[in-house]
Motif scaffolding. Structure first.
Motif, PDB file in Angstrom:
ATOM      1  N   LYS A 161      28.928  30.171  36.961  1.00  0.00           N
ATOM      2  CA  LYS A 161      29.580  31.474  37.029  1.00  0.00           C
ATOM      3  C   LYS A 161      28.631  32.386  37.777  1.00  0.00           C
ATOM      4  O   LYS A 161      27.536  32.680  37.301  1.00  0.00           O
ATOM      5  N   ASP A 162      29.046  32.829  38.948  1.00  0.00           N
ATOM      6  CA  ASP A 162      28.199  33.670  39.791  1.00  0.00           C
ATOM      7  C   ASP A 162      28.700  35.104  39.763  1.00  0.00           C
ATOM      8  O   ASP A 162      29.756  35.418  40.297  1.00  0.00           O
ATOM      9  N   GLY A 165      28.023  38.922  43.106  1.00  0.00           N
ATOM     10  CA  GLY A 165      28.813  39.621  44.123  1.00  0.00           C
ATOM     11  C   GLY A 165      28.361  39.293  45.532  1.00  0.00           C
ATOM     12  O   GLY A 165      28.863  39.853  46.503  1.00  0.00           O
ATOM     13  N   LEU A 167      28.596  37.098  48.426  1.00  0.00           N
ATOM     14  CA  LEU A 167      29.499  36.078  48.953  1.00  0.00           C
ATOM     15  C   LEU A 167      28.819  35.093  49.891  1.00  0.00           C
ATOM     16  O   LEU A 167      29.353  34.017  50.158  1.00  0.00           O
ATOM     17  N   VAL A 170      28.212  31.376  48.456  1.00  0.00           N
ATOM     18  CA  VAL A 170      29.253  30.404  48.132  1.00  0.00           C
ATOM     19  C   VAL A 170      29.070  29.105  48.916  1.00  0.00           C
ATOM     20  O   VAL A 170      28.952  28.023  48.332  1.00  0.00           O
ATOM     21  N   SER A 185      33.604  32.773  40.238  1.00  0.00           N
ATOM     22  CA  SER A 185      33.117  34.145  40.379  1.00  0.00           C
ATOM     23  C   SER A 185      33.091  34.837  39.020  1.00  0.00           C
ATOM     24  O   SER A 185      33.927  34.575  38.157  1.00  0.00           O
ATOM     25  N   ASP A 187      32.820  38.284  39.165  1.00  0.00           N
ATOM     26  CA  ASP A 187      32.966  39.657  39.652  1.00  0.00           C
ATOM     27  C   ASP A 187      34.396  39.867  40.141  1.00  0.00           C
ATOM     28  O   ASP A 187      34.757  39.423  41.231  1.00  0.00           O
ATOM     29  N   THR A 190      35.220  41.112  43.875  1.00  0.00           N
ATOM     30  CA  THR A 190      35.014  40.243  45.038  1.00  0.00           C
ATOM     31  C   THR A 190      35.530  38.812  44.821  1.00  0.00           C
ATOM     32  O   THR A 190      35.376  37.958  45.692  1.00  0.00           O
ATOM     33  N   ALA A 191      36.138  38.560  43.680  1.00  0.00           N
ATOM     34  CA  ALA A 191      36.494  37.188  43.299  1.00  0.00           C
ATOM     35  C   ALA A 191      37.478  36.521  44.257  1.00  0.00           C
ATOM     36  O   ALA A 191      37.369  35.319  44.538  1.00  0.00           O
ATOM     37  N   PHE A 194      35.700  35.368  47.179  1.00  0.00           N
ATOM     38  CA  PHE A 194      34.886  34.248  46.713  1.00  0.00           C
ATOM     39  C   PHE A 194      35.701  32.945  46.756  1.00  0.00           C
ATOM     40  O   PHE A 194      35.225  31.916  47.238  1.00  0.00           O
ATOM     41  N   GLY A 199      35.358  28.999  46.538  1.00  0.00           N
ATOM     42  CA  GLY A 199      35.227  29.041  45.088  1.00  0.00           C
ATOM     43  C   GLY A 199      36.493  28.578  44.394  1.00  0.00           C
ATOM     44  O   GLY A 199      37.553  28.426  45.019  1.00  0.00           O
ATOM     45  N   VAL A 202      37.894  32.633  38.837  1.00  0.00           N
ATOM     46  CA  VAL A 202      37.152  33.781  38.332  1.00  0.00           C
ATOM     47  C   VAL A 202      37.103  33.741  36.809  1.00  0.00           C
ATOM     48  O   VAL A 202      38.073  33.350  36.159  1.00  0.00           O
TER      49      VAL A 202
END
Length: 289
Positions: A161-162, A165, A167, A170, A185, A187, A190-191, A194, A199, A202
């Motif tokens: 889980k990043d 924020g 990008l 990735v 993600s 966030d 920005t998900a 992502f 990605g 989220v």
């Protein structure tokens, strides 16, 4: 592999600050009926920092019991003490959870080698799948891509889980980790970008109150229909922002109470009530969408 909209579930409490099982059941049923992919129980949004160990364990076990295998449950098990993380993780073996979400050790700010050894020790002491959780703004340390890539080689470290924020990370990560490594993600703002970069979904705060909308957005995105996904997400952008106008989960718990998803928006100190100014802004946004 888990994909789509996963909720970082709030922990409902009664007026005395005790866990409200009735509201917890209501939330879980809400997410099941609105196609949320999975529930993260007792993560940052679930106020893990103000719960004692017994409460922490009890809430996750309640969540598993109420869900009754109708939705996957991920347990928050991170700590700034490696031994505590190991012990907490062991409490959930054979409990019915599908994975653990383990945050980087906060406050003591370990080196990259310290972070590697921390997660290595956890994974060597359990068979439960582990999802790494990087949120530098809250922990004071940053799990860098090179360390994530090293850790991805462990069989039961299954994803990240990043919440940075950032990008640019990735593809750096995806290009060097195993094929089935989940990149999620943390966030909401920005998900969608992502996911467009590769990605898989989220772990969302917004999904606590907009589960159906979030689920639809990420279903569309994972099918490659980003034009429609961005159009739907545009309507939620102001909500994503206002939910972080004060420390999470202050705004989201207030919003959940306003929408009658929970009985009370009780928080424990040092978290405080949502300010009047942000209440008015949040009400206006909720009415709009």
């Amino acid at each position: 592999m888990l994909k789509g909209s996963i909720v970082a579930l709030i922990t409902p409490m009664d007026l005395k600050g005790n866990i409200c099982k009735k509201s917890l059941k209501n939330l879980i049923e809400y997410h099941i009926s609105n196609n949320t992919t999975a529930i993260v129980s007792v993560g940052t949004t679930g106020e893990s920092a103000t719960l004692n160990t017994n409460e922490h364990i009890k809430i996750i076990k309640y969540t598993v019991e109420i869900a009754n295998q109708r939705i996957p449950i991920i347990a928050g098990t991170g700590s700034n003490s490696t031994l505590e993380s190991i012990n907490l993780t062991k409490k959930f073996e054979n409990s019915g959870i599908i994975a653990c979400l383990s945050v980087t050790p906060y406050y003591n700010r370990p080196t990259q080698e310290g972070l590697y050894q921390h997660f290595k020790a956890i994974t060597e002491n359990t068979n439960l799948p582990q999802i790494l959780y990087n949120v530098p703004i809250r922990t004071g340390c940053d799990l860098l891509p090179k360390t994530i890539i090293r850790l991805s080689k462990f069989q039961n470290i299954i994803g990240l889980k990043d919440a940075t924020g950032d990008l640019t990370r990735v593809q750096k990560i995806l290009s060097k980790v195993k094929k089935n490594f989940m990149l999620i993600s943390g966030d909401d703002l920005t998900a969608l970008d992502f996911v467009k970069l590769g990605g898989h979904g989220v772990i969302s705060v917004t999904a606590n109150i907009a589960a159906k909308k979030m689920s639809k957005i990420y279903q569309l995105a994972l099918k490659g229909n980003f034009k429609k996904a961005y159009k739907k997400n545009k309507k939620l952008k102001k909500l994503h922002k206002i939910l972080f106008s004060e420390t999470n989960p202050i705004p989201i718990k207030w919003a959940a109470k306003y929408l009658k998803l929970i009985s009370n928006n009780t928080l424990r100190l040092p978290l405080t009530k949502l300010t009047k100014k942000n209440k008015l802004k949040l009400i206006s946004i909720l009415k709009t969408i």
